[in-house]
Design a protein around this motif. Structure first.
Motif, PDB file in Angstrom:
ATOM      1  N   VAL A  63      20.046 -45.221  16.042  1.00 27.11           N
ATOM      2  CA  VAL A  63      21.198 -46.096  15.783  1.00 27.11           C
ATOM      3  C   VAL A  63      22.404 -45.258  15.370  1.00 27.11           C
ATOM      4  CG1 VAL A  63      22.108 -47.986  14.389  1.00 27.11           C
ATOM      5  CG2 VAL A  63      19.697 -47.990  15.080  1.00 27.11           C
TER       6      VAL A  63
ATOM      7  N   SER B  72      22.855 -50.043  19.245  1.00 26.67           N
ATOM      8  CA  SER B  72      21.729 -49.389  19.894  1.00 26.67           C
ATOM      9  C   SER B  72      21.496 -50.111  21.223  1.00 26.67           C
ATOM     10  CB  SER B  72      20.469 -49.439  19.018  1.00 26.67           C
ATOM     11  OG  SER B  72      19.443 -48.639  19.574  1.00 26.67           O
TER      12      SER B  72
ATOM     13  N   SER C  46      15.647 -46.938  22.203  1.00 24.83           N
ATOM     14  CA  SER C  46      14.794 -47.621  21.233  1.00 24.83           C
ATOM     15  C   SER C  46      13.560 -48.165  21.933  1.00 24.83           C
ATOM     16  CB  SER C  46      15.556 -48.765  20.558  1.00 24.83           C
ATOM     17  OG  SER C  46      15.980 -49.718  21.515  1.00 24.83           O
TER      18      SER C  46
END
Length: 634
Positions: free
Chosen positions: A442, A471, A476
């Motif tokens: 992030v 993000s 992720s």
């Protein structure tokens, strides 16, 4: 006049046989030598009379008369030892206060003279005229009645004297600094304004002081006149401030230090060849003190008046290289908290340092390692952090491993920027069963603006903070595509020296699919309300959307608002009354804000206020709760 008064006092002494001190005021309107002669003579006569009372010859005494005389003498002496009561009419506020200051009035009494006598009529009238003239009243009508036991002073101040012509020259004109120009522009001394001797003296003193601080160490007023026009039709000012040659800095040296010259030089606000400036030296000393490297910083200067130069030596003392400390605290949200910390304050001559810490409370525990690297600009740093924490949130228990790199950039004394990259893994569990495992990167950008250079001690101003986080699915796992924006505003407004209004607003917005948010969003980036610094009267992070099982899951959006009034009732102590409202919510959840009211006390310290609040929730369970916080108002 002195002889006449002296004779009267001697005759009175022989006839009345009473102490003379309360009755001798009128003799003290003359020079000091007649006063001393008169006092000595009177005391000699007074002593002889008192001796006669103690002779062995039989004496007939009227006890009732003597008791009455004794009572009168005692009352009169005690009154005069305290001062002479005075009543002043015809003026009020600042004028009355200035007269009281000139007469040194205390408890509505004019104090006795140094020799213990009541003040004369002439003294009271003279001091009153001086006090009135200082505020521009040059034609007062004064009426003083009474005796030395009490006075009544009636005052008609008359018309105020105003400035007619103001001539203030600063030479040479091409050397006049911005600070001097600002002083003249901001001064209340203008044509047509009321004459005020205090403002007159302050401006004159400030001009000379500012000139000195700007390097004009030989500055002086070669002309300084206050001219009162005939018949008190106005007053003129004629000043000429001659600056002289401006001094320069010959050299700046540091005493021995383990820090490199490059690190030390960046703290300097004054350099070789610069014009001398007191403000620049003070800023230099402040920055060195705030660097956290030094236990003391002293500045010494040597002035060479013949060469118009100043040599500066900065004597620094480093703090101990290593520090170990333990902490023990309590918060109404976190409960009891313990911690330990080890710090190396000076890893190398570039000023690097690191901290290893561990702490635990009922809501979280963990260990942190932070490595601190100063950048080229004072107040700017590069921080690298590694941490492992266990957080017992309302939603679940999270075990978070984090690597973070953060750049803190000080743009100036008011603007700060932070750029951060957070790489983390998070294990989310409920009832010892792993619910989710997250990996995410992030980036974020934070901007802070302070309206004052000293937010920790500010009595008014505001602090605005904006945070942008984001993000997406490529950085992720599982997918975490979101943009989050958070706005915080703290505002303090001072009505006067005692009363203030404080406001705190927090707004949060997350652009993300609601179902994806509920299932994948890390707990760190979910919004909750309630607690010490949010909506008081409610438990920590107890205000947020619920899932189908009635458990808190956090919200995409946040809105909290505080309105508070506080009153300074003693030095460093304030009493506050407040109203809070707010909640965290999702698109589909109830958006009604929860409210609370309360009161509390603040102890103002150099590191911020210590606040103890009692708040009552106006919604849900409507509980009373205590809240304790520490920190600056901004």
């Amino acid at each position: 006049m002195v002889d006449e008064i002296k004779v009267k006092l001697v005759d009175y002494c022989h006839n009345s046989k009473v102490p003379l001190i309360p009755y001798m005021a009128e003799a003290f309107n003359t020079s000091i030598w007649p006063k001393l002669i008169l006092l000595s003579t009177a005391l000699i006569f007074n002593t002889s009379v008192m001796s006669e009372q103690n002779s062995d010859e039989p004496t007939i005494i009227n006890n009732d008369l003597e008791k009455s005389r004794s009572s009168q003498k005692k009352s009169s002496v005690e009154q005069n030892l305290q001062g002479t009561p005075i009543t002043i009419t015809g003026v009020e506020d600042a004028v009355l206060q200035n007269i009281a200051a000139h007469l040194e009035i205390s408890d509505n009494k004019v104090p006795l003279s140094v020799l213990g006598f009541p003040r004369s009529n002439e003294y009271i009238l003279r001091k009153t005229r001086q006090a009135l003239q200082a505020l521009g009243y040059y034609e007062p009508e004064l009426s003083l009645s009474g005796d030395h036991q009490s006075w009544t002073l009636n005052i008609d101040p008359g018309n105020k004297l105003s400035w007619k012509q103001i001539s203030i020259k600063i030479t040479p004109e091409d050397q006049v600094s911005t600070e001097l120009k600002q002083l003249l522009n901001q001064s209340s001394i203008k044509t047509g304004a009321t004459v005020n001797h205090g403002e007159y003296q302050n401006l004159k003193r400030n001009l000379a002081s500012t000139a000195n601080q700007s390097g004009f160490l030989d500055a002086e007023f070669i002309t300084s006149k206050l001219i009162v026009l005939p018949n008190f039709t106005g007053a003129n000012i004629e000043w000429e401030l001659q600056l002289g040659e401006r001094y320069k800095v010959k050299d700046v040296q540091f005493t021995d230090s383990d820090l490199s010259p490059e690190v030390l030089q960046k703290y300097l606000r004054v350099h070789e060849g610069d014009y001398y400036s007191t403000n620049a030296l003070v800023k230099t000393q402040q920055q060195l003190n705030r660097s956290e490297y030094f236990s003391s910083v002293n500045v010494e200067q040597t002035i060479d008046h013949s060469k118009k130069e100043v040599s500066i030596v900065i004597d620094t003392r480093l703090k101990e290289k290593y520090q170990f400390k333990s902490t023990l605290g309590y918060g109404t949200d976190s409960g009891g908290k313990i911690g330990v910390e080890w710090q190396d304050r000076l890893v190398n001559d570039a000023g690097h340092r690191y901290t290893i810490s561990a702490d635990a409370s009922k809501i979280d525990r963990g260990v942190d390692f932070i490595y601190h690297i100063p950048l080229s600009t004072v107040g700017s740093f590069w921080l690298n952090r590694a941490s492992y924490r266990i957080e017992d949130e309302k939603i679940a228990t999270s075990k978070i491993s984090t690597l973070e790199s953060r750049w803190i950039i000080k743009q100036n004394d008011f603007w700060f920027h932070q750029f951060s990259l957070v790489l983390a893994t998070e294990e989310v569990s409920k009832n010892e069963s792993i619910e989710n495992y997250l990996e995410y990167l992030v980036p974020s950008w934070q901007v802070d603006y302070y309206s004052t250079e000293e937010p920790f001690s500010a009595e008014k101003g505001f602090h605005w903070q904006s945070i942008l986080r984001l993000s997406n699915e490529t950085i992720s796992d599982p997918d975490l595509p979101f943009i989050q924006w958070e706005q915080k505003l703290k505002w303090v407004h001072a009505f006067n020296d005692e009363w203030r209004f404080l406001s705190r607003t927090n707004i949060g917005f997350t652009d993300m699919d609601e179902e994806l948010f509920i299932s994948n969003m890390p707990t760190n980036y979910r919004f909750f309300a309630g607690g010490d610094t949010s909506v008081r009267g409610y438990r920590y992070q107890s205000l947020a959307p619920l899932d189908s099982n009635g458990e808190l899951i956090g919200g995409q959006y946040l809105l909290t608002q505080t309105a508070e009034v506080d009153w300074q009732f003693a030095k460093s102590w304030r009493w506050a009354w407040f109203v809070d409202a707010g909640d965290a919510f999702n698109e589909s959840s109830n958006k009604k804000l929860k409210r609370s009211v309360g009161t509390g006390v603040r102890w103002v310290t150099p590191v911020g206020s210590i606040r103890v609040d009692l708040a009552k929730a106006l919604d849900l369970k409507k509980e009373w709760r205590w809240h304790i916080t520490i920190g600056p108002d901004l």
